[in-house]
Design a protein around this motif. Structure first.
Motif, short mmCIF file in Angstrom:
data_model
loop_
_atom_site.label_atom_id
_atom_site.label_comp_id
_atom_site.label_asym_id
_atom_site.label_seq_id
_atom_site.Cartn_x
_atom_site.Cartn_y
_atom_site.Cartn_z
N ARG B 40 35.72 33.76 29.83
CA ARG B 40 35.87 35.21 29.88
C ARG B 40 37.23 35.64 29.37
N ARG B 41 38.26 34.85 29.65
CA ARG B 41 39.59 35.24 29.18
C ARG B 41 39.67 35.18 27.67
N LEU B 42 39.04 34.16 27.10
CA LEU B 42 39.02 34.03 25.65
C LEU B 42 38.33 35.24 25.04
N TYR B 43 37.21 35.59 25.65
CA TYR B 43 36.44 36.76 25.23
C TYR B 43 37.32 38.01 25.27
N MET B 44 38.07 38.17 26.36
CA MET B 44 38.93 39.33 26.54
C MET B 44 39.98 39.40 25.44
N ASN B 45 40.63 38.29 25.14
CA ASN B 45 41.69 38.31 24.13
C ASN B 45 41.14 38.63 22.74
N THR B 46 39.96 38.07 22.44
CA THR B 46 39.35 38.37 21.14
C THR B 46 39.07 39.85 21.01
N LEU B 47 38.51 40.42 22.08
CA LEU B 47 38.18 41.84 22.06
C LEU B 47 39.42 42.70 21.81
N LEU B 48 40.52 42.35 22.47
CA LEU B 48 41.74 43.14 22.32
C LEU B 48 42.17 43.20 20.86
N LYS B 49 42.09 42.04 20.20
CA LYS B 49 42.50 42.01 18.79
C LYS B 49 41.61 42.93 17.96
N ILE B 50 40.31 42.89 18.26
CA ILE B 50 39.38 43.73 17.49
C ILE B 50 39.68 45.21 17.71
N PHE B 51 39.99 45.59 18.96
CA PHE B 51 40.26 46.99 19.24
C PHE B 51 41.49 47.48 18.49
N GLU B 52 42.52 46.63 18.46
CA GLU B 52 43.74 47.05 17.76
C GLU B 52 43.45 47.26 16.29
N TRP B 53 42.68 46.37 15.73
CA TRP B 53 42.30 46.50 14.33
C TRP B 53 41.57 47.81 14.10
N ALA B 54 40.62 48.12 15.01
CA ALA B 54 39.85 49.35 14.88
C ALA B 54 40.74 50.58 14.90
N THR B 55 41.72 50.59 15.81
CA THR B 55 42.60 51.75 15.89
C THR B 55 43.44 51.89 14.62
N LEU B 56 43.90 50.76 14.09
CA LEU B 56 44.69 50.81 12.86
C LEU B 56 43.88 51.41 11.72
N ARG B 57 42.62 51.01 11.65
CA ARG B 57 41.76 51.55 10.58
C ARG B 57 41.62 53.05 10.71
N MET B 58 41.48 53.50 11.97
CA MET B 58 41.30 54.93 12.17
C MET B 58 42.56 55.67 11.81
N GLU B 59 43.70 55.10 12.14
CA GLU B 59 44.96 55.76 11.79
C GLU B 59 45.10 55.86 10.29
N ARG B 60 44.70 54.78 9.61
CA ARG B 60 44.79 54.80 8.15
C ARG B 60 43.89 55.88 7.59
N GLY B 61 42.66 55.94 8.16
CA GLY B 61 41.71 56.95 7.72
C GLY B 61 42.26 58.35 7.93
N ALA B 62 42.91 58.54 9.07
CA ALA B 62 43.46 59.85 9.37
C ALA B 62 44.59 60.20 8.40
#
Lengths: 194, 454
Positions: B40-62
């Motif tokens: 579960r911890r591994l899962y959690m850390n992977t998810l965090l990385k994906i979320f940060e990437w998603a936010t960066l994309r949105m900022e770029r889009g904005a």
């Protein structure tokens, strides 16, 4: 659910509100989100009950008068434009850019701030603060803690000091005169975060 | 045709066996023994990385569209001048309209203070936002928490779609299976244990059974919990108090220790579970009519804590679910009993799934569905050192002291407002206090306190 608010507000609307009120883009989206969260009925307009649900406003002795200031004469609903227009009175004066439209007086000018305060006193909107109206507002502010006689004398003294034309009521220009030394710009401004 | 059917059956049979073996090995057996593989911890850390990437994309889009991304308030940014009423009045007098007398006269500018405070509370207030889900800095690929719809690129949409598939297609069925297993086992085992005579063996087995089933439920929610300061864990004869965010709080605390629950008797499935649980070890369930009788409630609680063989009681003094950014007024009932109080602070990490139950918006089933289709529930639990009522301290002061300690540990705002404001109007008495304060400023010490018609 949540605040999907910014997607419901169109760019053209934001531009118009920006021109009319002077708020920045991000301030408008943030305040729209706030408007949306207060609008429990989700019908795009706020009623008096929506405002009264804010506990800090409900315990404010002048809460009802302030809420009333948002609603135009005879109406029970205020839409987002009206909401922003009223809030614009409280923008700090320093926030105005120099190259704004010079013909229209900004909503947050000293004059308009004073007018807002004047309207809080002027219960029947007849552009005069009568002794009776002053008494009623004073009564709202002090509750049951001061006697009628004492309150009456306070009201009399206030009108005496302000009234220059002897009609036993305070007009807007007399109101301005009384408050000419008060730093209205600072007292009637709140900080809107960017 | 027949051969094909046979093949299909065999395939289904095999996949089911594989499925359940995996389930058993990776989830149920560790739950029984209280160990973890760290998946579960591994899962959690992977998810965090994906979320940060998603936010960066949105900022770029904005940025491409020359706009700014909507960012919610964070606690540090807000600045509220909390000057007291008296201070403000004094300042106004000094710069006021030239009145010769000192502070004790009415000025027309006095209205400015109330006006400003009122409009400030319209723009942002401390209370109403505690009853809706907390807003996030970065997007966690759940539609329910996104405010920047116009900035999502195709790549993000694909990712989001993938997320939906995984969450609803794989995670949700898995979790529902586990939930049923956990609850079913709980009812079955506790009923079985209830047949034993009272004694050490019964308590021991009951503890093991409860822990095991709650751990399965924890995995059913993919809850990743970090317990801090376990040396302060509640002991028998005490009351454990915690801040309340959702019904899941109970599961989270119970998977690490055994508690006696307090609550109203329900009908339906809840009722079945309650009746089964109470067979194995004493919980405190109240009939609806008994809840109103405060003396009865207090008596049953005191009797329970007086018996040192009984488990510590778990109570949520706020009385309602708050959105985990603050702790609201504690009801004084549990603090009047006079035993040791073990405070516990629970803080959820909102990035993976919002645990707050907005009971005015969603029903229980809807809520559980949300929970089981989020990425995960990540939270931290802090066991605070035990506290007792001090000399000269009344129940309300004690309650506030405990509340402040919990708020401090969990990093939550400490509010004096009542959680009941979620549904009810604020009491008139608070407005009257404001009026009294202003009257004091106006007239100083000599007030004619004659009752007048307002």
């Amino acid at each position: 659910m949540g605040s999907r608010a910014s997607s419901l507000l169109r760019e053209e609307d934001i531009e118009e509100i920006k021109k009319e009120t002077g708020f920045s883009h991000s301030q408008i989206t943030r305040l729209y989100s706030r408007f949306h969260s207060l609008d429990k009925g989700e019908n795009g307009a706020l009623s008096r009950e929506d405002f009264q649900r804010i506990p800090e406003l409900a315990i404010n002795p002048l809460g009802d008068r302030i809420i009333n200031a948002f609603f135009p004469e005879g109406e029970d609903q205020v839409n987002f434009r009206g909401f922003m227009r009223t809030l614009a009175h409280f923008r700090p004066v320093e926030d105005n850019e120099k190259n704004k439209d010079p013909t229209a007086e900004p909503l947050n000018s000293r004059n308009n701030k004073l007018l807002f305060a004047f309207r809080l006193y002027d219960l029947d909107r007849d552009d005069k603060i009568s002794r009776d109206e002053l008494l009623q507002v004073l009564r709202m502010m002090v509750g049951v803690n001061i006697s009628d006689e004492q309150l009456g004398s306070i009201a009399d003294r206030t009108i005496q000091e302000a009234d220059t034309n002897g009609d036993m009521s305070i007009s807007f220009s007399e109101f301005i005169k009384v408050l000419e030394k008060v730093d209205v710009e600072q007292k009637m401004s709140i900080r809107f975060l960017h | 045709m027949f051969l094909f059917d046979n093949l299909l059956c065999m395939l289904l049979g095999i996949s089911f066996t594989v499925w359940f073996t995996l389930l058993l090995v990776f989830i149920i057996v560790p739950a029984v023994f209280g160990v973890s593989f760290g998946i579960r911890r591994l899962y959690m850390n992977t998810l965090l990385k994906i979320f940060e990437w998603a936010t960066l994309r949105m900022e770029r889009g904005a940025k491409e569209k020359n706009q700014q991304l909507y960012k919610p308030y964070s606690n540090g940014e807000k600045s509220k001048e909390l000057a007291s009423l008296e201070q403000e009045m004094q300042e106004m007098r000094r710069s006021g309209s030239g009145s010769a007398l000192g502070g004790a006269e009415f000025e027309m500018s006095d209205i400015f203070h109330f006006c400003r405070r009122g409009v400030e509370s319209i723009v942002d207030d401390e209370v109403t936002k505690r009853f809706t889900a907390e807003e996030l800095e970065s997007w966690n690929l759940l539609t329910r928490s996104n405010y920047n719809f116009n900035h999502i690129s195709t790549r993000l949409t694909v990712l989001w779609g993938l997320g939906v598939l995984i969450r609803y297609g794989i995670l949700l069925p898995l979790r529902v299976t586990l939930a049923f297993t956990g609850v079913g086992l709980l009812v079955f085992l506790t009923s079985l244990i209830g047949l034993l005579p009272n004694g050490g063996m019964k308590s021991f087995l009951s503890e093991k059974a409860h822990l095991m089933c709650y751990r399965i439920c924890v995995r059913a929610l993919t809850a990743i919990i970090t317990y801090h300061d376990s040396e302060n864990k509640p002991k028998n004869g005490g009351i454990c108090v915690a801040n309340h965010t959702s019904p899941i709080d109970v599961i989270i605390l119970s998977s690490d220790g055994c508690y006696a629950m307090v609550g109203q008797v329900h009908g339906g499935l809840m009722g079945v579970i309650q009746r089964a649980m109470v067979k194995a070890c004493p919980h405190i369930w109240f009939e609806r009519s008994e809840v109103k009788d405060r003396h009865l409630v207090a008596k049953r609680l005191s009797d329970h804590v007086a018996d040192k063989t009984k488990l510590p009681i778990l109570i949520f003094p706020e009385g309602t679910c708050i959105n985990n950014t603050s702790v609201m007024m504690f009801k004084k009932g549990s603090f009047e009993i006079g035993c040791t109080v073990y405070p516990v602070a629970i803080k959820y990490d909102p990035r993976f799934g919002d645990a707050f139950w907005n009971s005015s918006k969603f029903g229980m089933v809807n809520y559980l569905l949300h929970m089981m289709s989020s990425w995960a529930i990540v939270c931290s639990v802090w066991y605070l050192p035990p506290m007792s009522r001090e000399e000269g301290e009344d129940a309300v002061q004690f309650a506030n002291r405990v509340k402040a300690a919990i708020a401090r540990k969990g990093g939550l705002a400490d509010l004096l407002w009542d959680g009941g404001l979620k549904r009810d109007k604020v009491k008139e008495v608070f407005k009257e206090e404001q009026q009294k304060l202003y009257s004091k400023v106006l007239v100083g010490g000599n007030r004619t306190r004659e009752p007048t018609a307002a």
